[in-house]
Scaffold this motif. Structure first.
Motif, PDB file in Angstrom:
ATOM      1  N   ARG A 143      36.662   6.507 -80.033  1.00  0.00           N
ATOM      2  CA  ARG A 143      36.143   6.952 -78.019  1.00  0.00           C
ATOM      3  C   ARG A 143      35.362   8.057 -78.092  1.00  0.00           C
ATOM      4  O   ARG A 143      34.516   7.848 -77.218  1.00  0.00           O
ATOM      5  CB  ARG A 143      37.755   5.454 -77.188  1.00  0.00           C
ATOM      6  N   VAL A 144      36.725   8.555 -78.704  1.00  0.00           N
ATOM      7  CA  VAL A 144      36.281   9.759 -78.349  1.00  0.00           C
ATOM      8  C   VAL A 144      34.423  10.908 -79.031  1.00  0.00           C
ATOM      9  O   VAL A 144      33.964  10.773 -78.389  1.00  0.00           O
ATOM     10  CB  VAL A 144      36.685  11.352 -78.774  1.00  0.00           C
ATOM     11  N   ALA A 145      34.352   9.969 -80.746  1.00  0.00           N
ATOM     12  CA  ALA A 145      32.832  10.382 -81.021  1.00  0.00           C
ATOM     13  C   ALA A 145      32.169   9.821 -80.507  1.00  0.00           C
ATOM     14  O   ALA A 145      30.497   9.956 -80.635  1.00  0.00           O
ATOM     15  CB  ALA A 145      33.229  10.451 -82.356  1.00  0.00           C
ATOM     16  N   CYS A 195      30.875   1.287 -73.440  1.00  0.00           N
ATOM     17  CA  CYS A 195      31.171   1.340 -75.289  1.00  0.00           C
ATOM     18  C   CYS A 195      32.985   2.242 -75.113  1.00  0.00           C
ATOM     19  O   CYS A 195      33.729   0.933 -76.049  1.00  0.00           O
ATOM     20  CB  CYS A 195      30.147   2.435 -75.400  1.00  0.00           C
ATOM     21  N   ASP A 196      33.083   2.513 -74.275  1.00  0.00           N
ATOM     22  CA  ASP A 196      34.471   2.781 -74.070  1.00  0.00           C
ATOM     23  C   ASP A 196      35.764   1.750 -73.900  1.00  0.00           C
ATOM     24  O   ASP A 196      36.662   1.937 -74.518  1.00  0.00           O
ATOM     25  CB  ASP A 196      35.173   4.261 -72.893  1.00  0.00           C
ATOM     26  N   ALA A 197      35.227   1.127 -73.381  1.00  0.00           N
ATOM     27  CA  ALA A 197      35.583  -0.624 -72.652  1.00  0.00           C
ATOM     28  C   ALA A 197      35.694  -1.575 -73.734  1.00  0.00           C
ATOM     29  O   ALA A 197      36.631  -1.865 -74.110  1.00  0.00           O
ATOM     30  CB  ALA A 197      34.998  -0.704 -71.236  1.00  0.00           C
ATOM     31  N   LEU A 198      34.805  -1.530 -74.471  1.00  0.00           N
ATOM     32  CA  LEU A 198      34.731  -2.095 -75.789  1.00  0.00           C
ATOM     33  C   LEU A 198      35.674  -2.029 -76.665  1.00  0.00           C
ATOM     34  O   LEU A 198      36.014  -2.545 -77.640  1.00  0.00           O
ATOM     35  CB  LEU A 198      33.029  -2.438 -76.101  1.00  0.00           C
ATOM     36  N   ARG A 203      40.185  -2.462 -79.364  1.00  0.00           N
ATOM     37  CA  ARG A 203      41.853  -1.809 -79.350  1.00  0.00           C
ATOM     38  C   ARG A 203      42.839  -2.711 -79.576  1.00  0.00           C
ATOM     39  O   ARG A 203      43.855  -2.923 -80.808  1.00  0.00           O
ATOM     40  CB  ARG A 203      42.549  -0.268 -79.231  1.00  0.00           C
ATOM     41  N   MET A 204      43.227  -3.207 -78.662  1.00  0.00           N
ATOM     42  CA  MET A 204      43.652  -4.648 -78.157  1.00  0.00           C
ATOM     43  C   MET A 204      43.546  -5.650 -78.876  1.00  0.00           C
ATOM     44  O   MET A 204      44.709  -6.446 -80.041  1.00  0.00           O
ATOM     45  CB  MET A 204      43.887  -4.796 -77.173  1.00  0.00           C
TER      46      MET A 204
END
Length: 233
Positions: A143-145, A195-198, A203-204
């Motif tokens: 997520r950070v990258a 992208c973060d939401a995806l 992860r879920m």
């Protein structure tokens, strides 16, 4: 509003085309960085003395300004997407390697012992046992990258219009059209959020055993962390 999406013809792309180009230049380096980080993290997990120097090298690479990378690479790769994507892949290592190492180290010793007793070798145990358990920490690093890469692609506008949406920032100044700069900033922010939401959804999906709204301590630390400072991109 029509002017907001009226892209200058010299950029050779429509608004949708710039989005597609931006995502390609941002996500391919993250994927390449992940492929590099996985074996590096495995070595750091097996040989703990390797971790500090590896972390030092990745931090030094991140501290090198992207323009310096471009100057070195442009003689070999020219004014192409590759010149932009190579530094982004290297920058992603400073986030991904620690994320994977932290996640792998969080696997209980009892779990590793059970896998060894079942006949799992080091590589198979890493791929089949450690990485699945470390998935929350790995995704947190991704997520950070990913957010960082989406932002840094715009610097490519300095080398022959290779900045995708970042090219709109240069065009805004060139044609005195500030709405183009707003377009670039808003679009990149929306892409980063999507992208973060995806990745959160991924992860879920990978960790159905985890209660929603909770995450392991290692993943929480990684998500709260930020990329090291040291250079103006």
């Amino acid at each position: 509003m029509s002017g907001f999406f009226d892209i200058p013809s010299d950029l050779q792309h429509s608004w949708a085309g710039l989005i597609a180009l931006h995502m390609r230049e941002a996500l391919l380096p993250v994927a390449a960085g992940l492929l590099l980080a996985l074996p590096i993290a495995q070595l750091c997990g097996r040989f703990r003395r390797l971790y500090p120097p590896v972390l030092g090298v990745t931090t030094v690479l991140y501290a090198i300004p992207s323009l310096a990378f471009f100057v070195v690479l442009i003689d070999y790769t020219g004014q192409t997407e590759l010149t932009v994507m190579i530094p982004l892949a290297l920058y992603s290592l400073v986030v991904l390697v620690p994320a994977i190492v932290d996640g792998v180290r969080s696997v209980p010793d009892e779990t590793l012992a059970a896998a060894t007793a079942m006949g799992f070798g080091p590589v198979r145990r890493y791929l089949r046992v450690q990485l699945p358990i470390a998935a929350p920490a790995v995704v947190a690093g991704l997520r950070v990258a990913t957010a960082s890469s989406i932002s840094l692609v715009s610097v490519g506008a300095l080398i022959g219009n290779q900045g995708a949406l970042g090219n709109l920032l240069a065009a805004a100044q060139k044609y005195d059209r500030p709405e183009l700069a707003v377009n670039a900033v808003v679009t990149m922010a929306v892409l980063a959020i999507l992208c973060d939401a995806l990745l959160v959804a991924l992860r879920m999906l990978l960790t159905p055993w985890m209660p929603r709204g909770t995450r392991p301590e290692a993943a929480a630390r990684r998500e709260r962390g930020t990329a090291p400072e040291g250079a103006v991109r």
